[in-house]
Design a protein around this motif. Structure first.
Motif, PDB file in Angstrom:
ATOM      1  N   PRO A  83      70.500  45.510  56.676  1.00  0.00           N
ATOM      2  CA  PRO A  83      71.070  44.653  55.619  1.00  0.00           C
ATOM      3  C   PRO A  83      70.006  43.774  54.990  1.00  0.00           C
ATOM      4  N   PRO A  84      70.060  43.574  53.679  1.00  0.00           N
ATOM      5  CA  PRO A  84      69.084  42.722  52.995  1.00  0.00           C
ATOM      6  C   PRO A  84      69.332  41.253  53.310  1.00  0.00           C
ATOM      7  N   PRO A  85      68.372  40.385  53.052  1.00  0.00           N
ATOM      8  CA  PRO A  85      68.537  38.960  53.389  1.00  0.00           C
ATOM      9  C   PRO A  85      69.765  38.311  52.760  1.00  0.00           C
ATOM     10  N   LEU A  86      70.082  38.658  51.516  1.00  0.00           N
ATOM     11  CA  LEU A  86      71.212  38.024  50.842  1.00  0.00           C
ATOM     12  C   LEU A  86      72.561  38.528  51.342  1.00  0.00           C
ATOM     13  N   SER A  87      72.542  39.497  52.260  1.00  0.00           N
ATOM     14  CA  SER A  87      73.807  39.945  52.847  1.00  0.00           C
ATOM     15  C   SER A  87      74.432  38.851  53.701  1.00  0.00           C
ATOM     16  N   MET A  88      73.661  37.836  54.081  1.00  0.00           N
ATOM     17  CA  MET A  88      74.233  36.722  54.827  1.00  0.00           C
ATOM     18  C   MET A  88      75.208  35.923  53.959  1.00  0.00           C
ATOM     19  N   ILE A  89      75.123  36.098  52.658  1.00  0.00           N
ATOM     20  CA  ILE A  89      76.079  35.474  51.743  1.00  0.00           C
ATOM     21  C   ILE A  89      77.210  36.430  51.438  1.00  0.00           C
ATOM     22  N   ASP A  90      76.879  37.650  51.101  1.00  0.00           N
ATOM     23  CA  ASP A  90      77.889  38.654  50.755  1.00  0.00           C
ATOM     24  C   ASP A  90      77.527  39.989  51.407  1.00  0.00           C
ATOM     25  N   PRO A  91      78.125  40.324  52.562  1.00  0.00           N
ATOM     26  CA  PRO A  91      77.833  41.600  53.225  1.00  0.00           C
ATOM     27  C   PRO A  91      78.272  42.804  52.406  1.00  0.00           C
ATOM     28  N   GLY A  92      79.163  42.609  51.449  1.00  0.00           N
ATOM     29  CA  GLY A  92      79.561  43.693  50.558  1.00  0.00           C
ATOM     30  C   GLY A  92      80.194  44.864  51.282  1.00  0.00           C
ATOM     31  N   VAL A  93      79.700  46.068  50.989  1.00  0.00           N
ATOM     32  CA  VAL A  93      80.310  47.283  51.531  1.00  0.00           C
ATOM     33  C   VAL A  93      79.787  47.617  52.926  1.00  0.00           C
ATOM     34  N   ASP A  94      78.952  46.757  53.484  1.00  0.00           N
ATOM     35  CA  ASP A  94      78.308  47.056  54.765  1.00  0.00           C
ATOM     36  C   ASP A  94      79.315  47.411  55.849  1.00  0.00           C
ATOM     37  N   SER A  95      80.449  46.703  55.887  1.00  0.00           N
ATOM     38  CA  SER A  95      81.385  46.876  56.987  1.00  0.00           C
ATOM     39  C   SER A  95      82.258  48.115  56.863  1.00  0.00           C
ATOM     40  N   GLY A 124      90.220  42.262  52.354  1.00  0.00           N
ATOM     41  CA  GLY A 124      90.987  41.674  53.450  1.00  0.00           C
ATOM     42  C   GLY A 124      90.338  40.432  53.998  1.00  0.00           C
ATOM     43  N   PHE A 125      91.003  39.834  54.975  1.00  0.00           N
ATOM     44  CA  PHE A 125      90.524  38.586  55.544  1.00  0.00           C
ATOM     45  C   PHE A 125      89.944  38.805  56.940  1.00  0.00           C
ATOM     46  N   GLU A 126      89.662  40.065  57.297  1.00  0.00           N
ATOM     47  CA  GLU A 126      89.219  40.351  58.652  1.00  0.00           C
ATOM     48  C   GLU A 126      87.892  39.679  58.965  1.00  0.00           C
ATOM     49  N   ASP A 127      87.010  39.630  58.014  1.00  0.00           N
ATOM     50  CA  ASP A 127      85.712  38.982  58.184  1.00  0.00           C
ATOM     51  C   ASP A 127      85.565  37.919  57.107  1.00  0.00           C
ATOM     52  N   LEU A 128      85.726  36.672  57.484  1.00  0.00           N
ATOM     53  CA  LEU A 128      85.586  35.585  56.522  1.00  0.00           C
ATOM     54  C   LEU A 128      84.102  35.332  56.286  1.00  0.00           C
ATOM     55  N   THR A 129      83.665  35.588  55.072  1.00  0.00           N
ATOM     56  CA  THR A 129      82.255  35.422  54.713  1.00  0.00           C
ATOM     57  C   THR A 129      82.105  34.270  53.733  1.00  0.00           C
ATOM     58  N   THR A 130      80.867  33.891  53.499  1.00  0.00           N
ATOM     59  CA  THR A 130      80.597  32.844  52.525  1.00  0.00           C
ATOM     60  C   THR A 130      81.094  33.247  51.144  1.00  0.00           C
ATOM     61  N   ALA A 131      80.855  34.501  50.768  1.00  0.00           N
ATOM     62  CA  ALA A 131      81.301  34.965  49.459  1.00  0.00           C
ATOM     63  C   ALA A 131      82.810  34.877  49.332  1.00  0.00           C
ATOM     64  N   SER A 369      78.359  39.485  42.693  1.00  0.00           N
ATOM     65  CA  SER A 369      77.807  38.996  43.955  1.00  0.00           C
ATOM     66  C   SER A 369      77.266  40.136  44.807  1.00  0.00           C
ATOM     67  N   ARG A 370      78.013  41.226  44.895  1.00  0.00           N
ATOM     68  CA  ARG A 370      77.539  42.378  45.679  1.00  0.00           C
ATOM     69  C   ARG A 370      76.291  42.993  45.054  1.00  0.00           C
ATOM     70  N   ALA A 371      76.271  43.053  43.717  1.00  0.00           N
ATOM     71  CA  ALA A 371      75.103  43.640  43.045  1.00  0.00           C
ATOM     72  C   ALA A 371      73.852  42.807  43.293  1.00  0.00           C
ATOM     73  N   LEU A 372      73.948  41.496  43.146  1.00  0.00           N
ATOM     74  CA  LEU A 372      72.784  40.630  43.332  1.00  0.00           C
ATOM     75  C   LEU A 372      72.360  40.573  44.794  1.00  0.00           C
ATOM     76  N   SER A 373      73.312  40.647  45.704  1.00  0.00           N
ATOM     77  CA  SER A 373      72.983  40.593  47.135  1.00  0.00           C
ATOM     78  C   SER A 373      72.414  41.907  47.646  1.00  0.00           C
ATOM     79  N   GLY A 374      72.539  42.975  46.857  1.00  0.00           N
ATOM     80  CA  GLY A 374      72.055  44.280  47.305  1.00  0.00           C
ATOM     81  C   GLY A 374      72.964  44.903  48.337  1.00  0.00           C
ATOM     82  N   THR A 375      74.273  44.645  48.224  1.00  0.00           N
ATOM     83  CA  THR A 375      75.242  45.181  49.183  1.00  0.00           C
ATOM     84  C   THR A 375      76.380  45.895  48.468  1.00  0.00           C
TER      85      THR A 375
END
Length: 478
Positions: A83-95, A124-131, A369-375
């Motif tokens: 995962p890229p560094p900005l995934s800590m803000i928006d993990p995007g499709v990673d999960s 969904g709300f399964e993983d509450l992220t910063t985004a 957000s997903r585009a800029l985060s690289g996710t």
């Protein structure tokens, strides 16, 4: 100008004196801070864990003993999407897309180990992220504290004195907007800290600034909407109801409808159906295990003519290895065609869903957000393509060893002659055909380009709401 800030300052002081507003602000601030820390720690652990697994996978492959090169083709190799560094803000499709892939000859496998807790619709709300906290919950806070900004002046009979003192409706509207915008921008502080930390972890500064700017634009859209409704509604309860319904529709209903509409507009065949269609073509091509198959007779004739010999035993290359190379190239062409067709359909679905950003700011900010985060989905597709390039290169590298370093007579007799079997065990030095795999985010310019349309959607929302609000402010009546 001083009057504008005086009114805004009075609004801030009022919120600080209000226990409900202050408690709400503190709860949301705590939610944002805790979510930011938890998400950052989780994605940092994922980053280091997958990087270590990638190193172990490469070391394991390279440390294999001397053996037949085609056995190494089937032994295979693993690649991991770090995962890229900005995934800590928006993990995007990673999960939901899987984080690793097993590479082997003759087939393309799907990514594995997607998070079973995550929703397939990314909403969904399964993983509450910063985004997710900024996209869904922060607007609720702004609604809670801001829905009565102008209505309160009417209900408390303070609007007439304000207007009588020379404060115009436009000035009052701007002052109230400044107060609410100041709170929303202050709540961007946890996000700003995370962006700064992501930069220290290797994130592109311009992409990090883009994420911060995108969410600032999103919150200003909500501030404009809240202020507009507060200026037009005649009671706090009505304003609160309207804003709550708008939040429900744009933050929950429209994103779900966007997913369903995209699936209906551009249906993607299921994996089983796709695999059955592809396997029918692959069987016609052949996997190269049977060098005497009719499909390889023309290849044999061409080689015999090229080297001016009459038997495959007299060729300067191992015919079985040449067949493996040719078959792998043909198989890969078929598999890549099917993979590209599927990715094109998925990308089309993503575009249809993202177009609903014109109807919902939440859809627009999520896509940007997903585009800029690289996710985003485009990043996942690039991972698939880069993984396939690694697979094809190391398989064909082993096939070249098979064709150029292994004698045909030993190859066909290795199962009945112990000495021939020993001679077909190629040196482990040949396994170095495997290239290191290091998946990196797309270039900043590419990510900014992908996020430009969602950002334009948010800007259009802001301009529209601000323009309508300006007209309403000019006509403001007690």
């Amino acid at each position: 100008m001083s009057g504008l800030f005086t009114i805004a300052q009075a609004e801030w002081q009022l919120w600080l004196r209000s226990r409900l507003a202050l408690c709400t602000l503190l709860v949301f601030a705590l939610l944002l801070a805790s979510t930011s820390v938890v998400t950052a720690l989780r994605m940092s652990e994922e980053h280091h864990g997958r990087a270590e697994q990638q190193a172990v996978a490469e070391q394991t492959f390279l440390s294999q003993p001397d053996r037949h090169p085609h056995r190494m083709v089937h032994y295979g190799h693993y690649v991991f999407r770090v995962p890229p560094p900005l995934s800590m803000i928006d993990p995007g499709v990673d999960s939901v897309t899987g984080q690793s892939m097993f590479l082997e000859g003759h087939q393309q496998n799907t990514p594995m180990f997607a998070d079973a807790r995550a929703s397939a619709e990314l909403g969904g709300f399964e993983d509450l992220t910063t985004a997710l906290a900024y996209q869904l919950f922060l607007p609720l806070l702004l609604i809670a504290i801001g829905h009565g900004l102008i209505i309160r002046e009417r209900e408390e009979n303070t609007l007439v004195p304000l207007l009588a003192q020379g404060v115009t409706g436009t000035q009052l509207y701007a002052a109230k907007g400044t107060a609410l915008a100041g709170v929303s921008l202050a709540l961007l502080l946890p996000l700003a800290v995370m962006c700064a930390y992501a930069i220290t972890q290797g994130a592109a500064p311009l992409a990090s600034l883009g994420v911060l700017t995108l969410y600032a634009l999103y919150l200003l859209v909500w501030c404009s909407l809240i202020l507009l409704v507060s200026s037009l509604a005649r009671s706090r309860s009505l304003a609160l109801g309207i804003l709550a319904l708008f939040w429900l529709g744009t933050a929950l209903i429209v994103p779900r409808f966007a997913v369903e509409s995209a699936s209906t507009a551009i249906p993607v065949p299921g994996k089983i159906e796709t695999d059955l269609n592809m396997q029918a073509e692959l069987r016609e091509v052949g996997d190269g295990h049977d060098a005497g198959a009719p499909g390889f007779q023309q290849l044999q004739a061409n080689l015999l003519a090229q080297y001016d010999v009459t038997r495959v035993e007299d060729l300067p290359v191992n015919f079985r290895g040449v067949v493996s190379q040719a078959a792998e190239a043909d198989l890969t062409e078929v598999m890549n065609r099917h993979a590209e067709e599927r990715m094109a359909l998925e990308a089309g679905q993503a575009r249809v869903a993202a177009a609903f950003g014109w109807l919902s700011p939440a859809v627009a900010v999520a896509a940007g957000s997903r585009a800029l985060s690289g996710t985003d989905l485009a990043t996942h597709h690039r991972f698939l393509r880069e993984a396939e390039a690694v697979r094809f290169d190391f398989v064909q590298g082993l096939n070249r060893v098979h064709a150029e370093q292994l004698a045909y007579s030993d190859d066909i007799n290795r199962n009945i002659d112990a000495e021939a079997s020993k001679r077909t065990r190629m040196s482990a030095e040949n396994w170095k055909v495997l290239d290191e795999f290091s998946f990196e985010p797309a270039a900043t310019s590419e990510r900014l380009a992908l996020a430009s349309t969602p950002a334009a959607m948010l800007f259009a929302w802001l301009v529209m709401l601000t323009a309508i609000g300006a007209l309403a402010a000019r006509r403001m009546q007690p």
